[in-house]
Scaffold this motif. Structure first.
Motif, PDB file in Angstrom:
ATOM      1  N   GLU A 135       0.998  -1.069  -0.074  1.00  0.00           N
ATOM      2  CA  GLU A 135       0.098  -0.280  -0.092  1.00  0.00           C
ATOM      3  C   GLU A 135       0.847   1.787   0.264  1.00  0.00           C
ATOM      4  OE1 GLU A 135      -0.612  -2.987   1.444  1.00  0.00           O
ATOM      5  OE2 GLU A 135      -2.710  -3.377   1.132  1.00  0.00           O
ATOM      6  N   LEU A 136       1.878   1.117   0.380  1.00  0.00           N
ATOM      7  CA  LEU A 136       2.796   2.118   1.090  1.00  0.00           C
ATOM      8  C   LEU A 136       3.674   2.393  -0.847  1.00  0.00           C
ATOM      9  CD1 LEU A 136       4.515   2.321   4.620  1.00  0.00           C
ATOM     10  CD2 LEU A 136       3.368   4.365   3.353  1.00  0.00           C
ATOM     11  N   VAL A 137       3.935   1.641  -1.747  1.00  0.00           N
ATOM     12  CA  VAL A 137       5.671   1.218  -2.216  1.00  0.00           C
ATOM     13  C   VAL A 137       4.278   2.035  -3.678  1.00  0.00           C
ATOM     14  CG1 VAL A 137       6.267  -0.041  -4.137  1.00  0.00           C
ATOM     15  CG2 VAL A 137       6.340  -0.338  -1.723  1.00  0.00           C
ATOM     16  N   PHE A 138       2.396   1.441  -3.469  1.00  0.00           N
ATOM     17  CA  PHE A 138       1.393   2.486  -4.574  1.00  0.00           C
ATOM     18  C   PHE A 138       1.528   3.846  -4.762  1.00  0.00           C
ATOM     19  CE2 PHE A 138      -2.913   2.900  -5.323  1.00  0.00           C
ATOM     20  CZ  PHE A 138      -2.738   2.514  -7.015  1.00  0.00           C
ATOM     21  N   GLY A 139       2.117   4.288  -2.794  1.00  0.00           N
ATOM     22  CA  GLY A 139       1.768   5.609  -2.802  1.00  0.00           C
ATOM     23  C   GLY A 139       2.695   6.193  -3.503  1.00  0.00           C
ATOM     24  N   PHE A 140       3.405   5.582  -3.286  1.00  0.00           N
ATOM     25  CA  PHE A 140       5.056   6.115  -3.994  1.00  0.00           C
ATOM     26  C   PHE A 140       4.725   6.425  -5.281  1.00  0.00           C
ATOM     27  CE2 PHE A 140       6.968   4.265  -0.033  1.00  0.00           C
ATOM     28  CZ  PHE A 140       6.965   5.502   1.093  1.00  0.00           C
ATOM     29  N   ILE A 141       4.791   5.210  -5.839  1.00  0.00           N
ATOM     30  CA  ILE A 141       4.459   4.819  -7.672  1.00  0.00           C
ATOM     31  C   ILE A 141       3.260   6.221  -7.736  1.00  0.00           C
ATOM     32  CG2 ILE A 141       4.147   3.349  -9.380  1.00  0.00           C
ATOM     33  CD1 ILE A 141       5.003   1.165  -7.748  1.00  0.00           C
ATOM     34  N   LYS A 142       1.971   6.249  -7.103  1.00  0.00           N
ATOM     35  CA  LYS A 142       1.665   7.200  -7.548  1.00  0.00           C
ATOM     36  C   LYS A 142       1.870   8.700  -7.536  1.00  0.00           C
ATOM     37  CE  LYS A 142      -3.426   8.904  -6.974  1.00  0.00           C
ATOM     38  NZ  LYS A 142      -4.754   8.733  -5.488  1.00  0.00           N
ATOM     39  N   ILE A 143       2.676   8.967  -6.611  1.00  0.00           N
ATOM     40  CA  ILE A 143       3.373  10.242  -6.693  1.00  0.00           C
ATOM     41  C   ILE A 143       4.754  10.877  -8.014  1.00  0.00           C
ATOM     42  CG2 ILE A 143       5.262  11.554  -4.998  1.00  0.00           C
ATOM     43  CD1 ILE A 143       4.228  10.282  -2.909  1.00  0.00           C
ATOM     44  N   LEU A 144       5.017   9.160  -8.040  1.00  0.00           N
ATOM     45  CA  LEU A 144       6.181   9.321  -9.585  1.00  0.00           C
ATOM     46  C   LEU A 144       5.499  10.073 -10.502  1.00  0.00           C
ATOM     47  CD1 LEU A 144       8.385   6.103  -8.538  1.00  0.00           C
ATOM     48  CD2 LEU A 144       9.441   8.813  -8.794  1.00  0.00           C
ATOM     49  N   LEU A 145       4.172   8.740 -11.045  1.00  0.00           N
ATOM     50  CA  LEU A 145       3.087   9.256 -12.074  1.00  0.00           C
ATOM     51  C   LEU A 145       2.842  10.965 -12.068  1.00  0.00           C
ATOM     52  CD1 LEU A 145       1.947   5.534 -12.299  1.00  0.00           C
ATOM     53  CD2 LEU A 145       3.750   6.198 -13.562  1.00  0.00           C
ATOM     54  N   THR A 146       2.340  10.782 -10.719  1.00  0.00           N
ATOM     55  CA  THR A 146       1.473  12.235 -10.863  1.00  0.00           C
ATOM     56  C   THR A 146       2.405  13.625 -11.223  1.00  0.00           C
ATOM     57  OG1 THR A 146      -0.076  11.354  -8.904  1.00  0.00           O
ATOM     58  CG2 THR A 146       0.305  13.676  -9.372  1.00  0.00           C
ATOM     59  N   HIS A 147       3.871  13.738 -10.884  1.00  0.00           N
ATOM     60  CA  HIS A 147       4.915  14.284 -10.673  1.00  0.00           C
ATOM     61  C   HIS A 147       4.808  14.332 -12.486  1.00  0.00           C
ATOM     62  CE1 HIS A 147       6.416  16.393  -7.263  1.00  0.00           C
ATOM     63  NE2 HIS A 147       6.196  15.753  -7.012  1.00  0.00           N
ATOM     64  N   ILE A 148       4.678  13.143 -12.928  1.00  0.00           N
ATOM     65  CA  ILE A 148       5.432  13.173 -14.747  1.00  0.00           C
ATOM     66  C   ILE A 148       3.952  14.126 -15.926  1.00  0.00           C
ATOM     67  CG2 ILE A 148       5.744  11.653 -16.661  1.00  0.00           C
ATOM     68  CD1 ILE A 148       7.115   9.902 -14.707  1.00  0.00           C
ATOM     69  N   TRP A 149       2.826  13.320 -15.218  1.00  0.00           N
ATOM     70  CA  TRP A 149       1.625  13.602 -15.545  1.00  0.00           C
ATOM     71  C   TRP A 149       1.635  15.862 -15.262  1.00  0.00           C
ATOM     72  CZ3 TRP A 149      -2.363  16.493 -12.663  1.00  0.00           C
ATOM     73  CH2 TRP A 149      -3.512  17.031 -13.738  1.00  0.00           C
ATOM     74  N   ARG A 150       2.165  15.296 -14.223  1.00  0.00           N
ATOM     75  CA  ARG A 150       1.771  17.899 -14.064  1.00  0.00           C
ATOM     76  C   ARG A 150       3.122  17.969 -15.323  1.00  0.00           C
ATOM     77  NH1 ARG A 150       3.339  19.290  -7.848  1.00  0.00           N
ATOM     78  NH2 ARG A 150       1.160  18.854  -7.844  1.00  0.00           N
ATOM     79  N   GLU A 151       4.061  17.251 -15.287  1.00  0.00           N
ATOM     80  CA  GLU A 151       5.334  17.605 -16.122  1.00  0.00           C
ATOM     81  C   GLU A 151       4.415  17.713 -17.452  1.00  0.00           C
ATOM     82  OE1 GLU A 151       9.210  19.055 -17.275  1.00  0.00           O
ATOM     83  OE2 GLU A 151       7.618  18.800 -15.826  1.00  0.00           O
ATOM     84  N   GLU A 152       3.943  16.428 -18.109  1.00  0.00           N
ATOM     85  CA  GLU A 152       3.330  16.665 -19.702  1.00  0.00           C
ATOM     86  C   GLU A 152       2.059  17.521 -19.441  1.00  0.00           C
ATOM     87  OE1 GLU A 152       2.120  13.569 -22.292  1.00  0.00           O
ATOM     88  OE2 GLU A 152       0.668  13.117 -20.502  1.00  0.00           O
ATOM     89  N   ARG A 153       1.469  17.874 -18.657  1.00  0.00           N
ATOM     90  CA  ARG A 153       0.241  18.896 -18.688  1.00  0.00           C
ATOM     91  C   ARG A 153       1.195  20.938 -19.039  1.00  0.00           C
ATOM     92  NH1 ARG A 153      -5.147  18.187 -18.587  1.00  0.00           N
ATOM     93  NH2 ARG A 153      -4.995  19.949 -17.523  1.00  0.00           N
ATOM     94  N   ASP A 154       2.298  20.326 -17.862  1.00  0.00           N
ATOM     95  CA  ASP A 154       2.345  22.380 -18.047  1.00  0.00           C
ATOM     96  C   ASP A 154       3.430  21.994 -19.459  1.00  0.00           C
ATOM     97  OD1 ASP A 154       1.930  22.909 -15.934  1.00  0.00           O
ATOM     98  OD2 ASP A 154       3.820  21.824 -14.641  1.00  0.00           O
ATOM     99  N   THR A 155       3.931  21.177 -19.812  1.00  0.00           N
ATOM    100  CA  THR A 155       4.886  20.829 -21.311  1.00  0.00           C
ATOM    101  C   THR A 155       3.937  21.247 -22.308  1.00  0.00           C
ATOM    102  OG1 THR A 155       6.396  19.166 -20.581  1.00  0.00           O
ATOM    103  CG2 THR A 155       5.905  19.969 -22.967  1.00  0.00           C
TER     104      THR A 155
END
Length: 271
Positions: A135-155
């Motif tokens: 469950e913790l690892v899932f949360g960490f991965i979600k943080i990683l993917l969210t940062h990538i998603w945000r970067e793509e949106r900003d781009t």
């Protein structure tokens, strides 16, 4: 979450004098690659993407991929694999980052300290096998993917970066169009892939990279045909064409008339 639904791997590719090439393969799971240090290429579905420092690659199931590295290079970082049942727990905004046709799987971000910390935490949790580790690892991965998603949106919102690359591309053409006519060479000079370069060109100018190169060559050809009295075969060689027939075909394709017809037409207009 079942055990081993999420797996962690260390990346450590040391290329010897012969370089390094991994075996092309595909998986029935999803993978996240993060390179802290990189100087190689990641081929995903037959497209080449540069592996650089702080680069992410999101590989979907059934995507064929492999890595090549030049001699005497060292690439290291982290990789995570996700079973499909885990992957499907993420919201669509995040799952849509993976495996879309004509969408780059490569992301180049800057927050090195954060990403390194997250991967180290994932490693610690998975190796420790403590309660609710997944469950913790899932949360960490979600943080990683969210940062990538945000970067793509900003781009997508900011055209300045693409505009800057496009401007640099045009300057490179201006400086090199006689000797360099290959999109691949220009993309290499810009440290991006040909696919990325074409995407930027279409975004900014609605034309392909090759069209931009051809337009500059064509402009110079018309200038020389108009301003100089040089023979067409000499203009051909001045522009880097190997023979006059190739130049004639190129010019006619660009202008719907031969160099001779163009020169005659210009002469009639301006004399």
């Amino acid at each position: 979450m079942k055990e081993n639904a999420i797996k962690y791997f260390s990346i450590d590719y040391k290329a010897n004098n012969n370089g390094f090439v991994s075996r092309p393969h595909f998986h029935k799971h999803y993978e996240i690659f993060y390179f802290e240090k990189g100087n190689a290429s990641h081929f995903i579905d037959f497209e080449e993407y540069p592996i650089t420092d702080n680069s992410f690659f999101l590989v979907s199931y059934n995507q064929i991929h492999y890595i090549t590295a030049k001699p005497d290079t060292h690439n290291f970082g982290y990789a995570i694999s996700l079973d499909r049942e885990i992957f499907d727990l993420f919201e669509n905004d995040l799952t849509n980052l993976f495996g879309k046709f004509s969408k780059s799987p490569a992301f180049y971000l800057e927050r090195k300290e954060l990403f390194t910390t997250l991967f180290e935490e994932i490693k610690t949790e998975l190796e420790g096998k403590r309660q609710k580790s997944n469950e913790l690892v899932f949360g960490f991965i979600k943080i990683l993917l969210t940062h990538i998603w945000r970067e793509e949106r900003d781009t997508k919102k900011k055209k300045t970066q693409s505009g800057s690359v496009f401007a640099n591309f045009l300057q490179l053409i201006e400086d090199n169009f006689i000797k360099i006519k290959s999109v691949q060479e220009y993309a290499k000079m810009l440290s991006i892939t040909t696919k990325q370069l074409n995407r930027i060109c279409k975004e900014i100018s609605t034309q392909t990279a090759l069209s931009a190169i051809h337009e500059r060559i064509n402009l110079e050809a018309k200038r020389k045909l108009f301003y100089s009295e040089n023979q067409i075969k000499d203009i051909c060689y001045d522009l880097g064409f190997e023979d006059a027939s190739h130049f004639n075909n190129f010019f006619k394709k660009m202008n719907s008339k031969t160099p001779t017809e163009f020169r005659k037409e210009m002469s009639q207009i301006f004399n």
